[in-house]
Design an enzyme around this catalytic site. Structure first.
Site, mmCIF file in Angstrom:
data_model
loop_
_atom_site.group_PDB
_atom_site.id
_atom_site.type_symbol
_atom_site.label_atom_id
_atom_site.label_comp_id
_atom_site.label_asym_id
_atom_site.label_seq_id
_atom_site.Cartn_x
_atom_site.Cartn_y
_atom_site.Cartn_z
ATOM 1 N N LYS A 53 0.833 -1.205 0.000
ATOM 2 C CA LYS A 53 0.000 0.000 0.000
ATOM 3 C C LYS A 53 0.869 1.256 0.000
ATOM 4 O O LYS A 53 0.526 2.259 -0.644
ATOM 5 C CB LYS A 53 -0.940 -0.012 1.201
ATOM 6 C CG LYS A 53 -1.944 -1.165 1.193
ATOM 7 C CD LYS A 53 -2.855 -1.112 2.399
ATOM 8 C CE LYS A 53 -3.827 -2.297 2.393
ATOM 9 N NZ LYS A 53 -3.150 -3.581 2.640
ATOM 10 N N CYS A 63 -7.189 -6.866 6.675
ATOM 11 C CA CYS A 63 -7.491 -7.881 5.662
ATOM 12 C C CYS A 63 -8.304 -8.998 6.315
ATOM 13 O O CYS A 63 -8.114 -10.179 6.028
ATOM 14 C CB CYS A 63 -6.214 -8.423 5.012
ATOM 15 S SG CYS A 63 -5.037 -9.148 6.150
#
Length: 554
Positions: A374, A491
């Protein structure tokens, strides 16, 4: 003490000694008489029964050369065994290492064939011999068998116990023998390989790696399995009865821990829980992100993929992403990752970056950054204007982030910080426009790509994780400037790690409020409260969650 055949020499092995994550036999001095002048060998055996071929080794003062080969007096002689298929030997050893905690199930080996020497070193230390070199087809088989056998471990063990007719036999089974059986059962029951070949190859592996009796046991159990499968008489589970019985039956049938099954049925109902487990057990789909920081567009990436004749689908949700169902090994071996042209990144993770909405000129901090997927995507969005501080407690993973940032030519906007976020937040004087906390979590949204995670994650972990998430959220909030943004993401698909953590945070931090993510992502990913949530079954990607939390300007 054990005596093992090496070529035509009998070498005595001392009891196994622990050398890291594996047990490795240590050689004692060779006891058979060797006349240096005539180089006659007393321990002659009929070596033709096993087709060994020695790899050439440089002559040294510590070795003897003879027509039979080179004998290294200090270490085990390297030998290649052509009787054992290399993918089964490597798969068995890798599964053993994973179960013993010495490795994890990496479904994408970005080292490609370059890691082959390491694999063969583990094989040799564990089995006592090497196999022929792994070819591309072998690499794919290793990945498929290891991932599949680990996913289906609970169900495979249920079948093995049923055919042993004695649970104690299973419980007392040698770890390597168990891995060989799991491979055989998976190949026969789940991917339909020719039974005769599966039986022959796994029996051979057990005999050569362990002993003849182990091979005979594998032969008897696998042949029994073949007969049951061909007559449609495999052991079956009853899916009725009280809740606990049902949870255990479903957990075995779909090969998940009972506590996960129980949790999912309570959260989403039995039908959705079963669909989720089926997804987790399927071969995963991977995504590539074109590295716009290096000027690579999706069209450029597709051109490279077409050259490799790999099938793909452009992402329906992200302009930089391409989905790859099969052929990822070809992409890796072609060097597209090492050239910095693209990254392996799931669309669910890319959508978290969309929720952050990094813009040129932004001052951003990624609070748990490593390994940096990210961070790197956000850096490419800055277009060389702005700055990202990448904080992580793991120095080694930060080093990987730094190297990848240079490769992708976005290192000019990334500064790494090795620190515990909770301590860093107390001393940091800088306030950031945007703060991303991609928190450590259970990973329950990525079980298809991390097949070993379901067996490593325990119910007791959830309480510790939620406590850590609360602490990290509190620390992250100290870094947000007035009017700035805090994005909390995981996640995980578990409400306790997602919505419940946001609710708890807002109760103790009234200066923050929810900012709906509807301007940044498609409606299909929005929850009723404006959070981002991807569902593996619904969206055919990993499960993830993100919430935008705005700090008041006062």
């Amino acid at each position: 003490m054990e005596t093992r055949m090496i070529g035509i020499l009998h070498v005595k092995l001392l009891p196994f000694t622990n050398t890291g994550s594996l047990l490795e036999p240590k050689l004692s001095p060779i006891k058979c008489p060797i006349k240096i002048g005539a180089l006659s060998l007393a321990a002659v055996h009929s070596a033709q029964k096993r087709k060994y071929q020695r790899k050439p080794r440089p002559q040294s003062p510590h070795s003897l050369t003879h027509e039979t080969g080179t004998i290294d007096l200090r270490t085990r002689t390297q030998m290649v065994n052509f009787e054992v298929s290399p993918h089964r030997a490597v798969a068995a050893v890798r599964m053993l290492r994973i179960e013993q905690g010495g490795a994890f199930a990496d479904l994408l080996n970005d080292s490609g064939k370059g890691s082959e020497s390491n694999e063969m070193a583990y094989v040799e230390r564990t089995l006592g011999f090497r196999t022929r070199d792994l070819e591309n087809r072998d690499l794919k088989l290793v990945t498929s068998i290891v991932g599949g056998a680990i996913r289906w471990r609970k169900y495979l063990d249920y079948l093995i116990i049923s055919l042993c007719n004695d649970e104690n036999t299973f419980r007392n089974m040698e770890p390597l023998l168990l891995q060989i059986l799991r491979i055989g059962f998976y190949e026969i029951v789940k991917i339909g390989m020719p039974p005769y070949a599966v039986v022959d190859e796994n029996v051979n592996l057990a005999k050569l790696a362990l002993r003849r009796g182990a091979g005979n046991m594998v032969n008897a159990i696998l042949r029994k399995l073949v007969l049951l499968k061909e007559s449609n008489s495999l052991p079956s589970l009853a899916l009725d009865g009280v809740s606990r019985t049902l949870w255990r039956a479903l957990a075995t049938m779909y090969s998940h821990p009972v506590w996960m099954v129980k949790r999912w049925i309570k959260d989403m109902g039995q039908e959705k829980a079963v669909k989720l487990m089926i997804w987790n057990n399927s071969e995963p789909c991977f995504s590539l992100r074109a590295n716009s920081g290096k000027g690579v567009t999706r069209a450029d990436l597709i051109t490279q993929i077409n050259i490799l004749e790999v099938t793909y689908d452009p992402s329906l949700h992200l302009d930089e992403f391409v989905r790859i169902r099969t052929g990822m090994q070809a992409v890796i071996l072609a060097g597209l990752l090492k050239q910095g042209l693209c990254s392996v990144q799931d669309e669910s993770a890319g959508l978290v970056v969309c929720v952050v909405d990094p813009q040129p000129g932004d001052i951003i901090i990624d609070c748990c950054a490593a390994p940096g997927g990210k961070t790197l995507f956000m850096a490419s969005c800055l277009r060389s204007r702005g700055m990202i501080s990448a904080v992580d407690i793991n120095k080694g993973r930060l080093r990987i982030l730094e190297e990848t940032a240079k490769l992708q030519q976005v290192d000019n906007v990334i500064t790494t910080v090795h620190s515990d976020l909770r301590m860093f937040a107390d001393t940091c004087q800088v306030k950031y426009d945007k703060v991303l906390l991609d928190a450590p979590c259970s990973g329950l949204g990525v079980l298809s790509k991390r097949p070993d995670l379901r067996w490593n994650r325990k119910f007791e972990d959830m309480e510790e994780l939620t406590k850590l998430q609360d602490e990290l959220l509190d620390a992250s909030s100290k870094l947000v400037k007035p009017g700035g943004l805090l994005v909390y993401s995981t996640c995980s698909i578990d409400p306790e790690e997602n919505e419940q953590r946001v609710a708890a945070f807002l109760l103790s931090h009234p200066e923050f409020c929810i900012d709906p993510a509807d301007r940044f992502i498609q409606q299909t990913f929005l929850t009723e409260r404006g959070f981002y949530r991807s569902c593996p079954v619904k969206h055919s990607m990993d499960g993830a969650f993100a919430a935008r939390l705005l700090r008041s300007a006062n």
